[in-house]
Design an enzyme around this catalytic site. Sequence first.
Site, PDB file in Angstrom:
ATOM      1  N   LYS A 162       0.843  -1.194   0.000  1.00 56.88           N
ATOM      2  CA  LYS A 162       0.000   0.000   0.000  1.00 56.88           C
ATOM      3  C   LYS A 162       0.878   1.244   0.000  1.00 56.88           C
ATOM      4  O   LYS A 162       1.809   1.368   0.821  1.00 56.88           O
ATOM      5  CB  LYS A 162      -0.894   0.000   1.235  1.00 56.88           C
ATOM      6  CG  LYS A 162      -2.005  -1.036   1.169  1.00 56.88           C
ATOM      7  CD  LYS A 162      -3.096  -0.602   0.219  1.00 56.88           C
ATOM      8  CE  LYS A 162      -4.324  -1.500   0.341  1.00 56.88           C
ATOM      9  NZ  LYS A 162      -5.404  -1.039  -0.549  1.00 56.88           N
ATOM     10  N   ASP A 190      -0.498  -0.486  -4.533  1.00 54.69           N
ATOM     11  CA  ASP A 190      -1.819   0.145  -4.524  1.00 54.69           C
ATOM     12  C   ASP A 190      -1.692   1.512  -3.881  1.00 54.69           C
ATOM     13  O   ASP A 190      -1.398   1.622  -2.692  1.00 54.69           O
ATOM     14  CB  ASP A 190      -2.804  -0.722  -3.732  1.00 54.69           C
ATOM     15  CG  ASP A 190      -4.235  -0.189  -3.804  1.00 54.69           C
ATOM     16  OD1 ASP A 190      -4.445   0.900  -4.377  1.00 54.69           O
ATOM     17  OD2 ASP A 190      -5.146  -0.874  -3.296  1.00 54.69           O
ATOM     18  N   GLU A 216      -2.125  -0.243  -8.685  1.00 55.90           N
ATOM     19  CA  GLU A 216      -3.558  -0.125  -8.478  1.00 55.90           C
ATOM     20  C   GLU A 216      -3.946   1.315  -8.150  1.00 55.90           C
ATOM     21  O   GLU A 216      -3.313   1.953  -7.306  1.00 55.90           O
ATOM     22  CB  GLU A 216      -3.934  -1.060  -7.318  1.00 55.90           C
ATOM     23  CG  GLU A 216      -5.314  -1.638  -7.431  1.00 55.90           C
ATOM     24  CD  GLU A 216      -5.594  -2.564  -6.256  1.00 55.90           C
ATOM     25  OE1 GLU A 216      -4.777  -3.476  -6.005  1.00 55.90           O
ATOM     26  OE2 GLU A 216      -6.604  -2.357  -5.580  1.00 55.90           O
ATOM     27  N   ASP A 241      -9.426   0.486  -9.454  1.00 56.83           N
ATOM     28  CA  ASP A 241     -10.164  -0.061  -8.315  1.00 56.83           C
ATOM     29  C   ASP A 241     -11.302   0.889  -7.934  1.00 56.83           C
ATOM     30  O   ASP A 241     -12.438   0.685  -8.344  1.00 56.83           O
ATOM     31  CB  ASP A 241      -9.204  -0.312  -7.140  1.00 56.83           C
ATOM     32  CG  ASP A 241      -9.917  -0.921  -5.938  1.00 56.83           C
ATOM     33  OD1 ASP A 241     -11.120  -1.213  -6.041  1.00 56.83           O
ATOM     34  OD2 ASP A 241      -9.281  -1.100  -4.876  1.00 56.83           O
ATOM     35  N   LYS A 266     -14.486  -6.083  -7.308  1.00 58.61           N
ATOM     36  CA  LYS A 266     -14.804  -6.510  -5.939  1.00 58.61           C
ATOM     37  C   LYS A 266     -16.315  -6.685  -5.838  1.00 58.61           C
ATOM     38  O   LYS A 266     -17.065  -5.789  -6.231  1.00 58.61           O
ATOM     39  CB  LYS A 266     -14.356  -5.453  -4.920  1.00 58.61           C
ATOM     40  CG  LYS A 266     -12.852  -5.286  -4.824  1.00 58.61           C
ATOM     41  CD  LYS A 266     -12.494  -4.171  -3.841  1.00 58.61           C
ATOM     42  CE  LYS A 266     -10.987  -3.977  -3.801  1.00 58.61           C
ATOM     43  NZ  LYS A 266     -10.609  -2.719  -3.113  1.00 58.61           N
TER      44      LYS A 266
HETATM   45 MG    MG Z   1      -7.252  -1.079  -4.036  1.00 54.40          MG
END
Ligand code: MG
EC number: 5.1.1.-
Length: 355
Positions: A162, A190, A216, A241, A266
Amino acid sequence: MKIRSIVASCEDLQLIRPYTIAYKTVTAVENVVVKVELENGIIGLGTANPSKYVVGSDTADTLRALQPELLAPFQGKDIREFYSLLQQVHQLFRQEAGAAAALDIALHDAFTCWLGVPLVSFLGQAAAGLPTSITIGIRNVVDTLAEAREYIDRGFRIIKVKLGHSAEDDVERLVKLREAFGDAIVIRVDANQGYTANELLKFYRKTLSLSLELIEQPMPANAIEEMKQLPPEIKKLVAADESLVSPANAFQLADGPAACGIYNIKLMKCGGIQPAREIATIARHAGIELMWGCNDESIVSISAALHAALASPATRYLDLDGSFDLARDIVSGGFTVKDGYMSLTGQPGLGVRVL
Ligand SMILES: [Mg+2]
């Protein structure tokens, strides 16, 4: 075979370790659970933990949306009218992704348990299994390396890092990761909307030698036109995303020059398996690869995502680590994870066992 009852409840699943991403620190996890019971006693399960930040509602909103009077009309309906039931769910809960997802998953589970086949077989299996990434939140270099070591020792080979606090710190952590573990790991990142287009260009140049697998959501969710203007070699690595919630977004991102090379689907964003498969179809025909991601979710909805992922020919990447850090769950089974490689169990429906 009639539906005897549908009930919704909330479960506190807790979290083994809190984590930080670009816009929040997460310390606890609740999931909404939907239970569909058929007249012969078969139970279909669905769970939801939507992100308020991404779809505008959380678990409390989801539970509120699943009012008994809205669920009552489904009681007595025939599960063999499966697609008609799904249509009603997605019509009724089109503004409530979590509620739609929990119901959509529970109906898929109940129907394919009644058929006696794994959900992936009903959908059409395209792959036997795939490796998943496991995520390291925003942490300092020392903690990042220690957490990566732990995951590598557990057999994981794809590390998702992240980013988003400062581009300089981000690059330093990634350089140190590559130095420490060499080619033994695949690194994906991400940024959770953390960069401007210029920051992304700089980040791309500085990390080119690190062979990052994908980036991402580097830019803000609504920066679609800016994403479309990025150089093709960067767009190819970009996974949408937060920019990709619904099938309509999938069209928008693919239209004209595509805004990215990868869609991160998702179930908690789009509202379950049915809309996820609509996105997957758009991606396949637009030449866009699929990644399947998740929130902090029960094995129930993680399994649902895995069934859908392995039934989609465009699927290339899994990021389905959402149940690994839960302190408790309402089911076991669903899938197996061996050296980071996820596969299904061959059991009917989602393949989960109620604890
Ligand atoms: Mg993400």
